[in-house]
Scaffold this active site. Structure first.
Site, PDB file in Angstrom:
ATOM      1  N   LEU A  26      -9.255   2.441   1.059  1.00 21.19           N
ATOM      2  CA  LEU A  26      -9.081   1.745  -0.224  1.00 21.19           C
ATOM      3  C   LEU A  26      -9.000   0.237  -0.031  1.00 21.19           C
ATOM      4  CD1 LEU A  26      -6.459   3.949  -2.140  1.00 21.19           C
ATOM      5  CD2 LEU A  26      -8.876   3.678  -2.676  1.00 21.19           C
ATOM      6  N   GLU A  28      -7.720  -3.130   3.029  1.00 19.41           N
ATOM      7  CA  GLU A  28      -7.261  -3.505   4.356  1.00 19.41           C
ATOM      8  C   GLU A  28      -6.694  -4.904   4.278  1.00 19.41           C
ATOM      9  OE1 GLU A  28     -10.260  -2.688   7.358  1.00 19.41           O
ATOM     10  OE2 GLU A  28      -9.412  -4.302   8.585  1.00 19.41           O
ATOM     11  N   GLY A  29      -5.467  -5.095   4.777  1.00 18.89           N
ATOM     12  CA  GLY A  29      -4.879  -6.434   4.776  1.00 18.89           C
ATOM     13  C   GLY A  29      -4.670  -6.911   6.197  1.00 18.89           C
ATOM     14  N   GLY A  30      -3.879  -7.980   6.371  1.00 21.50           N
ATOM     15  CA  GLY A  30      -3.626  -8.536   7.685  1.00 21.50           C
ATOM     16  C   GLY A  30      -2.948  -7.521   8.599  1.00 21.50           C
ATOM     17  N   PHE A  31      -1.926  -6.853   8.091  1.00 23.73           N
ATOM     18  CA  PHE A  31      -1.163  -5.927   8.920  1.00 23.73           C
ATOM     19  C   PHE A  31      -1.034  -4.546   8.285  1.00 23.73           C
ATOM     20  CE2 PHE A  31       0.304 -10.161  10.146  1.00 23.73           C
ATOM     21  CZ  PHE A  31      -0.005 -10.109  11.500  1.00 23.73           C
ATOM     22  N   VAL A  34      -4.810   0.664   3.600  1.00 25.53           N
ATOM     23  CA  VAL A  34      -4.497   1.650   2.560  1.00 25.53           C
ATOM     24  C   VAL A  34      -5.692   2.606   2.457  1.00 25.53           C
ATOM     25  CG1 VAL A  34      -3.811   2.041   0.168  1.00 25.53           C
ATOM     26  CG2 VAL A  34      -3.079  -0.055   1.324  1.00 25.53           C
ATOM     27  N   ASP A 148       7.226 -11.118  -5.397  1.00 27.24           N
ATOM     28  CA  ASP A 148       5.783 -11.336  -5.194  1.00 27.24           C
ATOM     29  C   ASP A 148       4.981 -10.678  -6.316  1.00 27.24           C
ATOM     30  OD1 ASP A 148       3.628 -12.473  -3.905  1.00 27.24           O
ATOM     31  OD2 ASP A 148       3.341 -10.799  -2.523  1.00 27.24           O
TER      32      ASP A 148
HETATM   33  N1  LIG Z   1      -0.831   3.642  -4.861  1.00 24.59           N
HETATM   34  C1  LIG Z   1      -1.999   3.033  -4.867  1.00 24.59           C
HETATM   35  N2  LIG Z   1      -2.999   3.468  -5.657  1.00 24.59           N
HETATM   36  C2  LIG Z   1      -4.198   2.842  -5.678  1.00 24.59           C
HETATM   37  N3  LIG Z   1      -4.500   1.756  -4.912  1.00 24.59           N
HETATM   38  C3  LIG Z   1      -3.545   1.283  -4.097  1.00 24.59           C
HETATM   39  C4  LIG Z   1      -2.250   1.887  -4.033  1.00 24.59           C
HETATM   40  N4  LIG Z   1      -1.507   1.201  -3.143  1.00 24.59           N
HETATM   41  C5  LIG Z   1      -2.288   0.214  -2.682  1.00 24.59           C
HETATM   42  N5  LIG Z   1      -3.513   0.244  -3.238  1.00 24.59           N
HETATM   43  C6  LIG Z   1      -4.625  -0.677  -2.967  1.00 24.59           C
HETATM   44  O1  LIG Z   1      -4.392  -1.293  -1.706  1.00 24.59           O
HETATM   45  C7  LIG Z   1      -4.209  -2.713  -1.861  1.00 24.59           C
HETATM   46  C8  LIG Z   1      -3.177  -3.236  -0.857  1.00 24.59           C
HETATM   47  O2  LIG Z   1      -1.910  -2.650  -1.102  1.00 24.59           O
HETATM   48  P1  LIG Z   1      -0.545  -3.441  -0.834  1.00 24.59           P
HETATM   49  O3  LIG Z   1      -0.492  -4.678  -1.709  1.00 24.59           O
HETATM   50  O4  LIG Z   1       0.591  -2.497  -0.930  1.00 24.59           O
HETATM   51  O5  LIG Z   1      -0.754  -3.858   0.674  1.00 24.59           O
HETATM   52  P2  LIG Z   1      -0.378  -5.225   1.376  1.00 24.59           P
HETATM   53  O6  LIG Z   1      -0.915  -5.158   2.759  1.00 24.59           O
HETATM   54  O7  LIG Z   1       1.087  -5.451   1.217  1.00 24.59           O
HETATM   55  O8  LIG Z   1      -1.228  -6.241   0.525  1.00 24.59           O
HETATM   56  P3  LIG Z   1      -1.052  -7.815   0.358  1.00 24.59           P
HETATM   57  O9  LIG Z   1      -1.091  -8.351   1.760  1.00 24.59           O
HETATM   58  O10 LIG Z   1      -2.284  -8.164  -0.462  1.00 24.59           O
HETATM   59  O11 LIG Z   1       0.227  -8.037  -0.390  1.00 24.59           O
HETATM   60  C9  LIG Z   1      -3.853  -2.918  -3.313  1.00 24.59           C
HETATM   61  O12 LIG Z   1      -4.229  -4.193  -3.775  1.00 24.59           O
HETATM   62  C10 LIG Z   1      -4.658  -1.800  -3.998  1.00 24.59           C
HETATM   63  O13 LIG Z   1      -6.013  -2.210  -4.169  1.00 24.59           O
END
Ligand SMILES: Nc1ncnc2c1ncn2[C@@H]1O[C@H](COP(=O)(O)OP(=O)(O)OP(=O)(O)O)[C@@H](O)[C@H]1O
Length: 305
Positions: A26, A28-31, A34, A148
């Site tokens: 779904l 992918e972030g830095g660390f 999903v 945030d």
């Molecule tokens: N429960 C969910 N249902 C659908 N999509 C989701 C869900 N959780 C996460 N995602 C998708 O995954 C992305 C990243 O999730 P999340 O913000 O929790 O990760 P993160 O690594 O903390 O991101 P960031 O670094 O952008 O804050 C979300 O923007 C969304 O597109």
């Protein structure tokens, strides 16, 4: 809960003795990663967030994110289905199994509207905004702040119910700052954890003796409302141009003259986005105003959370 995890075969994982099949990536972030997964037994879809914990502090932060999810049971706050920590080869991963919210983020919905040259109807803005306020009020009532809040951290289900997600920056709402060293610690933390273009003015230059509280979220809430109305955040462009967001947030927000939303909605936006936190309203007041605007707008569904 939280201990039994094994990767049984390629494409499937087991958490708490329940098997889930990998469906697709779904995000992918830095660390973190999903993935969309499907429960082998219930056939339900879930989002599996895997956080790579590169050190002890990162593991503690992931643990806190788990605890924040567990603290709330509210339709506008993302719940946690299960979690686990996997330790192998000196590396730790936190696995958070979350309900899959189909429509994706509020930001992705707004982006689509912008690409089509369209806009969000006022009654839809009010419905979604009301749900966001409702989730936020629950967090504030418990003495916590999200820290945030932004359109990429709000998910929308198929009925447009907003769900607050990414509770990784959440902490106790009231932070008492005593001295310049503590002020610098809070400021550095905010620089890392609170997205710059949604960050409250008081977090850019934290005063040596002050109280930071949940009203940082009210500022971000105003930026989210602006984004729903204008299809971009009020400071997105400033940030993209490399200009100072810290400076820009000191001035009153300007609503473009082309804005066609009601005066009531524009006034609500102005009364939320107040630079001085002491003069910024609480979320309960904002919620009352939204309900009032909804009752004046005949096409609005007022029964949605
Ligand atoms: N429960 C969910 N249902 C659908 N999509 C989701 C869900 N959780 C996460 N995602 C998708 O995954 C992305 C990243 O999730 P999340 O913000 O929790 O990760 P993160 O690594 O903390 O991101 P960031 O670094 O952008 O804050 C979300 O923007 C969304 O597109």
């Amino acid at each position: 809960m939280g201990q039994a995890l094994c990767i049984c075969s390629r494409g499937s994982i087991t958490i708490d003795n329940k098997k889930y099949y990998f469906v697709q990536k779904l995000d992918e972030g830095g660390f973190s990663y999903v993935d969309l997964v499907e429960g082998a037994k219930d056939g339900q879809f879930y989002a599996l967030k895997r956080i790579l914990c590169h050190d002890r502090q990162a593991r503690q932060e992931a643990q806190t994110e788990v605890e924040m999810h567990q603290m709330f049971n509210h339709p506008n706050i993302l719940s946690l289905v299960a979690y686990a920590f996997s330790d192998s080869g000196g590396k730790t991963e936190a696995w958070l199994l979350l309900p899959y919210v189909r429509k994706g983020t509020l930001w992705s919905v707004l982006e689509k509207l912008r690409d089509k040259g369209s806009s969000m109807p006022e009654n839809q803005i009010l419905t979604i905004f009301r749900g966001i306020c409702s989730g936020l009020k629950t967090i504030h009532d418990k003495g916590y702040a999200h820290r945030d809040l932004k359109p990429t951290n709000v998910l929308l289900d198929e009925e447009d119910r907003p769900v607050l997600m990414d509770l990784g920056s959440m902490n106790r709402a009231r932070i008492e700052v005593r001295g310049s060293r503590e002020a610098m610690t809070v400021q550095d933390w905010a620089a890392q954890r609170c997205t710059i273009s949604y960050r409250a003015p008081e977090l850019f230059n934290v005063e040596s003796h002050c109280i930071i509280d949940e009203r940082t979220d009210i500022w971000s809430l105003g930026c989210v409302l602006y984004c729903m109305m204008m299809l971009e955040g009020p400071y997105d462009l400033i940030f993209q141009k490399g200009d100072s967001v810290a400076l820009a947030v000191q001035n009153p927000v300007t609503i473009p003259s082309t804005c066609s939303y009601s005066n009531g909605l524009q006034m609500l936006l102005s009364s939320i986005m107040v630079s001085n936190p002491q003069e910024r309203p609480g979320v309960g007041w904002v919620l009352d105003q939204v309900q009032d605007l909804q009752s004046r707008s005949p096409n609005t569904q007022t029964n949605m959370v």
